[in-house]
Motif scaffolding. Structure first.
Motif, PDB file in Angstrom:
ATOM      1  N   HIS A   1      45.036 -59.548  -0.235  1.00 25.40           N
ATOM      2  CA  HIS A   1      43.551 -59.080   0.306  1.00 25.40           C
ATOM      3  C   HIS A   1      43.772 -59.550   1.681  1.00 25.40           C
ATOM      4  CE1 HIS A   1      39.418 -59.570   0.675  1.00 25.40           C
ATOM      5  NE2 HIS A   1      39.367 -58.730  -0.892  1.00 25.40           N
TER       6      HIS A   1
ATOM      7  N   SER B   1      42.533 -49.463  -2.533  1.00 30.35           N
ATOM      8  CA  SER B   1      41.933 -50.655  -3.259  1.00 30.35           C
ATOM      9  C   SER B   1      42.406 -50.397  -5.103  1.00 30.35           C
ATOM     10  CB  SER B   1      40.666 -50.953  -3.730  1.00 30.35           C
ATOM     11  OG  SER B   1      39.568 -49.591  -3.914  1.00 30.35           O
TER      12      SER B   1
ATOM     13  N   ASP C   1      45.014 -58.821  -4.761  1.00 24.87           N
ATOM     14  CA  ASP C   1      44.200 -60.039  -4.662  1.00 24.87           C
ATOM     15  C   ASP C   1      44.355 -61.132  -4.179  1.00 24.87           C
ATOM     16  OD1 ASP C   1      42.306 -57.552  -5.943  1.00 24.87           O
ATOM     17  OD2 ASP C   1      42.148 -58.832  -7.056  1.00 24.87           O
TER      18      ASP C   1
ATOM     19  N   PRO D   1      41.194 -52.799   0.968  1.00 18.87           N
ATOM     20  CA  PRO D   1      41.161 -54.335   1.200  1.00 18.87           C
ATOM     21  C   PRO D   1      42.353 -54.774   1.387  1.00 18.87           C
ATOM     22  CG  PRO D   1      40.793 -53.979  -0.815  1.00 18.87           C
ATOM     23  CD  PRO D   1      41.461 -52.091  -0.304  1.00 18.87           C
ATOM     24  N   TYR D   2      43.303 -53.262   0.746  1.00 14.35           N
ATOM     25  CA  TYR D   2      44.423 -54.890   0.747  1.00 14.35           C
ATOM     26  C   TYR D   2      45.497 -54.155   2.414  1.00 14.35           C
ATOM     27  CZ  TYR D   2      43.395 -55.207  -4.051  1.00 14.35           C
ATOM     28  OH  TYR D   2      42.627 -55.561  -5.005  1.00 14.35           O
TER      29      TYR D   2
END
Length: 214
Positions: A65, A92, A61, A74-75
């Motif tokens: 991210h 994710s 995160d 998301p990464y």
């Protein structure tokens, strides 16, 4: 003589893109991110707190991210173990990627990481000789250019320095990831190479109060 005042700096866009391109050319295994996450968690917890999958997710995160990326992916990472890399979004499910069942005997992480317990209660520690094992199985015996890695990891962050130099930012990275003491310095020497010559003063820009500090 007074010490020079520290200034907030950020990496230039060109420095980040150039560093990503460098990392894409190396066969770095995708799970090297997890190894970095465990190193960082061990430093933060001073080796007294058990490392959990939430620590690995926190690293994702914080450093992998991408703002505006789809929720299902998301990464981003520039690591790709098969052939040349490529900056690509990935899913994710960090917990699934580092679950005890995913770190099987034939997994590249198996020689690096010891998993204790199961499911959400699982904890992670580093095996004896983890740096040598990581060099063989996660880096394919090619050291990582340290400057390129820190420019990628800290692409969205600012750092306060008395002098803008890639070596000073590498010092920040080494301290955060437990690579500055005697044992950490040995690990650093086994895994990283000095690419400071590839950076110049123009790779740094003056940051603003709105920038996150590394």
């Amino acid at each position: 003589m007074a010490e020079p005042a520290e200034q907030l700096y950020v990496f230039s866009k060109d420095a980040v893109l150039r560093s990503i391109a460098t990392l894409e050319q190396q066969p770095i295994h995708e799970h090297f991110s997890g190894y970095l996450a465990i190193l960082r968690a061990l430093k933060i917890g001073r080796g007294l707190e058990p490392v959990k999958v939430t620590d690995i997710k926190e690293f994702h995160d914080r450093y992998l991210h991408v703002l505006g990326a789809p929720e299902r992916a998301p990464y981003v990472r520039p690591f790709k173990s098969r052939g040349k890399g490529g900056l690509a979004l990935f899913n994710s499910n960090v917990s699934g990627s580092y679950s005890p069942s995913s770190i099987r005997a034939d997994s590249p992480l198996a020689g690096v990481v010891e998993v204790h317990g199961t499911n959400r209660d699982a904890t992670y520690s580093l095996k004896e000789g983890h740096a040598e094992a990581a060099f063989e199985s996660l880096l394919k015996t090619r050291k990582i250019p340290a400057g390129a890695l820190v420019a990628f990891l800290y692409r969205d962050y600012g750092f306060r320095l008395a002098e803008q130099s890639i070596q000073n930012v590498i010092y920040v990275f080494r301290d955060e990831f437990g690579l500055s003491d005697e044992a950490g310095s040995k690990t650093y020497g086994l895994l990283f190479e000095n690419d400071s010559a590839n950076f110049s003063l123009s790779d740094f820009e003056i940051g603003t109060d709105g920038d996150h500090n590394a």
